[in-house]
Design a protein around this motif. Structure first.
Motif, short mmCIF file in Angstrom:
data_model
loop_
_atom_site.label_atom_id
_atom_site.label_comp_id
_atom_site.label_asym_id
_atom_site.label_seq_id
_atom_site.Cartn_x
_atom_site.Cartn_y
_atom_site.Cartn_z
N THR A 188 0.83 -1.21 0.00
CA THR A 188 0.00 0.00 0.00
C THR A 188 0.86 1.26 0.00
OG1 THR A 188 -1.80 -1.13 1.16
CG2 THR A 188 -1.76 1.26 1.27
N LEU A 189 1.97 1.24 0.73
CA LEU A 189 2.88 2.38 0.73
C LEU A 189 3.47 2.61 -0.66
CD1 LEU A 189 4.77 1.71 4.09
CD2 LEU A 189 3.24 3.63 3.62
N GLY A 190 3.88 1.53 -1.32
CA GLY A 190 4.41 1.65 -2.68
C GLY A 190 3.35 2.12 -3.65
N ARG A 191 2.12 1.60 -3.49
CA ARG A 191 1.02 2.00 -4.36
C ARG A 191 0.71 3.49 -4.19
NH1 ARG A 191 -2.62 -0.98 -2.24
NH2 ARG A 191 -2.03 -2.82 -3.45
N THR A 192 0.75 3.96 -2.96
CA THR A 192 0.48 5.37 -2.69
C THR A 192 1.54 6.26 -3.29
OG1 THR A 192 -0.62 4.76 -0.61
CG2 THR A 192 0.07 7.05 -0.86
N LEU A 193 2.80 5.84 -3.22
CA LEU A 193 3.89 6.62 -3.79
C LEU A 193 3.75 6.75 -5.30
CD1 LEU A 193 6.64 8.06 -3.59
CD2 LEU A 193 7.73 5.80 -3.73
N VAL A 194 3.50 5.63 -5.97
CA VAL A 194 3.34 5.65 -7.43
C VAL A 194 2.13 6.49 -7.82
CG1 VAL A 194 2.87 4.23 -9.46
CG2 VAL A 194 4.49 3.43 -7.73
N TYR A 195 1.05 6.32 -7.09
CA TYR A 195 -0.17 7.09 -7.38
C TYR A 195 0.08 8.58 -7.22
CZ TYR A 195 -4.87 8.97 -6.67
OH TYR A 195 -6.02 9.73 -6.76
N ALA A 196 0.70 8.98 -6.12
CA ALA A 196 0.93 10.41 -5.85
C ALA A 196 1.83 11.04 -6.91
CB ALA A 196 1.54 10.59 -4.46
N LEU A 197 2.91 10.35 -7.28
CA LEU A 197 3.79 10.89 -8.31
C LEU A 197 3.09 10.97 -9.66
CD1 LEU A 197 7.12 9.03 -7.40
CD2 LEU A 197 6.61 11.45 -7.05
N GLY A 198 2.29 9.97 -9.98
CA GLY A 198 1.60 9.94 -11.27
C GLY A 198 0.58 11.05 -11.42
N VAL A 199 -0.32 11.19 -10.43
CA VAL A 199 -1.35 12.21 -10.54
C VAL A 199 -0.76 13.61 -10.43
CG1 VAL A 199 -3.16 10.69 -9.69
CG2 VAL A 199 -1.91 12.14 -8.07
N VAL A 210 -4.87 11.36 -0.37
CA VAL A 210 -6.14 10.99 -0.98
C VAL A 210 -6.86 9.94 -0.14
CG1 VAL A 210 -5.07 9.21 -2.45
CG2 VAL A 210 -7.26 10.26 -3.11
N PHE A 211 -8.10 10.23 0.17
CA PHE A 211 -8.94 9.31 0.95
C PHE A 211 -10.39 9.35 0.48
CE2 PHE A 211 -12.04 8.82 4.37
CZ PHE A 211 -11.80 7.51 4.76
N ASP A 212 -10.91 10.57 0.31
CA ASP A 212 -12.33 10.74 -0.01
C ASP A 212 -12.72 10.01 -1.28
OD1 ASP A 212 -10.88 13.28 0.99
OD2 ASP A 212 -12.90 13.49 1.84
N LEU A 213 -11.89 10.16 -2.33
CA LEU A 213 -12.23 9.53 -3.60
C LEU A 213 -12.22 8.02 -3.49
CD1 LEU A 213 -10.23 11.80 -6.10
CD2 LEU A 213 -12.65 11.92 -5.49
N VAL A 214 -11.22 7.48 -2.78
CA VAL A 214 -11.15 6.03 -2.60
C VAL A 214 -12.36 5.54 -1.81
CG1 VAL A 214 -9.83 4.16 -1.55
CG2 VAL A 214 -8.64 6.02 -2.73
N PHE A 215 -12.71 6.26 -0.76
CA PHE A 215 -13.84 5.87 0.10
C PHE A 215 -15.14 5.86 -0.68
CE2 PHE A 215 -17.30 6.85 3.03
CZ PHE A 215 -17.09 5.91 4.03
N MET A 216 -15.36 6.90 -1.49
CA MET A 216 -16.63 7.03 -2.19
C MET A 216 -16.72 6.15 -3.44
SD MET A 216 -18.49 8.96 -0.43
CE MET A 216 -19.81 8.97 -1.64
N MET A 217 -15.60 5.93 -4.13
CA MET A 217 -15.65 5.26 -5.42
C MET A 217 -15.46 3.76 -5.35
SD MET A 217 -13.61 8.14 -7.68
CE MET A 217 -13.85 7.31 -9.25
N THR A 235 -5.20 2.93 -0.56
CA THR A 235 -4.08 3.83 -0.33
C THR A 235 -3.74 3.82 1.16
OG1 THR A 235 -5.55 5.72 -0.01
CG2 THR A 235 -4.75 5.30 -2.26
N THR A 236 -2.64 4.45 1.51
CA THR A 236 -2.21 4.43 2.91
C THR A 236 -3.20 5.15 3.81
OG1 THR A 236 0.08 4.44 2.12
CG2 THR A 236 -0.28 4.89 4.43
N SER A 237 -3.76 6.26 3.35
CA SER A 237 -4.75 6.97 4.15
C SER A 237 -5.97 6.10 4.41
CB SER A 237 -5.18 8.26 3.44
OG SER A 237 -4.11 9.16 3.33
N TYR A 238 -6.40 5.36 3.41
CA TYR A 238 -7.54 4.47 3.59
C TYR A 238 -7.18 3.30 4.51
CZ TYR A 238 -11.84 1.99 2.50
OH TYR A 238 -13.05 1.36 2.59
N LEU A 239 -5.95 2.84 4.44
CA LEU A 239 -5.51 1.75 5.33
C LEU A 239 -5.50 2.22 6.78
CD1 LEU A 239 -4.45 -1.18 5.21
CD2 LEU A 239 -2.14 -0.24 5.18
N ILE A 240 -5.11 3.46 7.02
CA ILE A 240 -5.15 4.03 8.37
C ILE A 240 -6.59 4.07 8.88
CG2 ILE A 240 -4.74 6.13 9.72
CD1 ILE A 240 -2.39 6.70 7.81
N TYR A 241 -7.51 4.48 8.01
CA TYR A 241 -8.92 4.50 8.36
C TYR A 241 -9.42 3.10 8.73
CZ TYR A 241 -13.87 3.95 7.14
OH TYR A 241 -15.18 3.59 7.13
#
Length: 277
Positions: free
Chosen positions: A50-61, A211-218, A229-235
């Protein structure tokens, strides 16, 4: 100083204390466990992924938002007199609550009659087979597209403001010397706004890591763990499993990841700003 303590130091100490103790949501700091929780989280393949996924996602967007934002700002600057209505429209994604953005794009991706399915169906694609949010391959890019749509206007407005602050005499002198089009942008405009561009990327990168809201809602982190993502994993750890210690450890790991990932860009932005001044 009081605001710094309340908003910064106390939460950090609380999270650090929870990370090294047996802490639940209702009963924090029950027993000292040392690094046991940290070792448990680091040994969890899903958490590390999840940490790696969050890093790739953040850099990409962030890269996509920066590129599109610069292009949009240049287009607005070129039509500054007739672009007031467009500039107003750019504010709409920014003032729309992220929960509404997530709901909107979930409807766009709806295979039962969403915009994407309707458009592709017009060209002969089977509508019921188009479901990006149900695909482990396309779910995260689908969220990324919504994220880019939401935050690209921020980058565009920041860069547009920098373009307005350019020295008109310098631009005119460059045009008289034969600089036009991409050459004018590459050698005159870009060096003048590079500090703002770097700062905009830094801000966008920090927002992307959160990013959390979009993951939570979608997608609610699915399908499987494809969009967790890491924020969602914390939740999940704190409010679903009530494991405050695990949530605190993941939070500290995310903080270290964000620091390592953003520090180079912050230094570059500062250096470019100093050199421009």
């Amino acid at each position: 100083m009081l605001a710094l303590v309340v908003l910064g130091v106390y939460p950090l100490l609380f999270i650090a204390g929870a990370a090294f103790t047996d802490s639940s949501l209702g009963r924090p700091f029950q027993e000292w466990v040392g690094t046991e929780t940290i070792e448990k989280v680091l040994g969890d393949a899903d958490a590390v992924a999840t940490l790696g996924r969050t890093l790739v996602y953040a850099l990409g967007v962030s890269a996509a938002s920066l590129a599109l934002g610069v292009v949009a700002a240049l287009a607005l600057h070129g039509a500054v007199r007739s672009g007031s209505f467009v500039r107003t429209l750019l504010l709409l994604p920014l003032i729309t609550p992220p929960v509404i953005v997530g709901t909107l794009w979930k409807l766009v991706y709806n295979p039962g009659g969403g915009l994407l399915a309707t458009v592709l169906g017009f060209f002969g694609a089977p509508r019921d087979a188009i479901a990006p949010l149900s695909s482990t391959t396309w779910a995260l890019p689908g969220i990324a597209l919504a994220d880019v749509w939401e935050w690209t206007p921020l980058v565009a407005l920041l860069v547009f403001t920098a373009l307005l602050a350019q020295d008109a005499q310098t631009l005119e002198a460059a045009r008289l010397d034969g600089a036009h089009g991409f050459a004018l942008f590459r050698y005159i405009t870009l060096p003048a706004i590079s500090g703002v561009v770097a700062a905009a990327f830094f801000i966008r990168l920090v927002l992307a890591f959160k990013v959390f809201d979009l993951v939570f809602m979608m997608t609610s982190g699915g399908p499987g763990q494809a969009t967790t993502t890491t924020s969602y994993l914390i939740y999940q750890a704190a409010l679903r499993e009530f494991d405050l210690g695990k949530a605190a450890v993941i939070t500290l790991l995310l903080a270290m990841l964000v620091t390592v990932a953003t520090l180079p860009f912050a230094l570059v932005a500062r250096r470019l700003q100093v050199n421009h001044e």
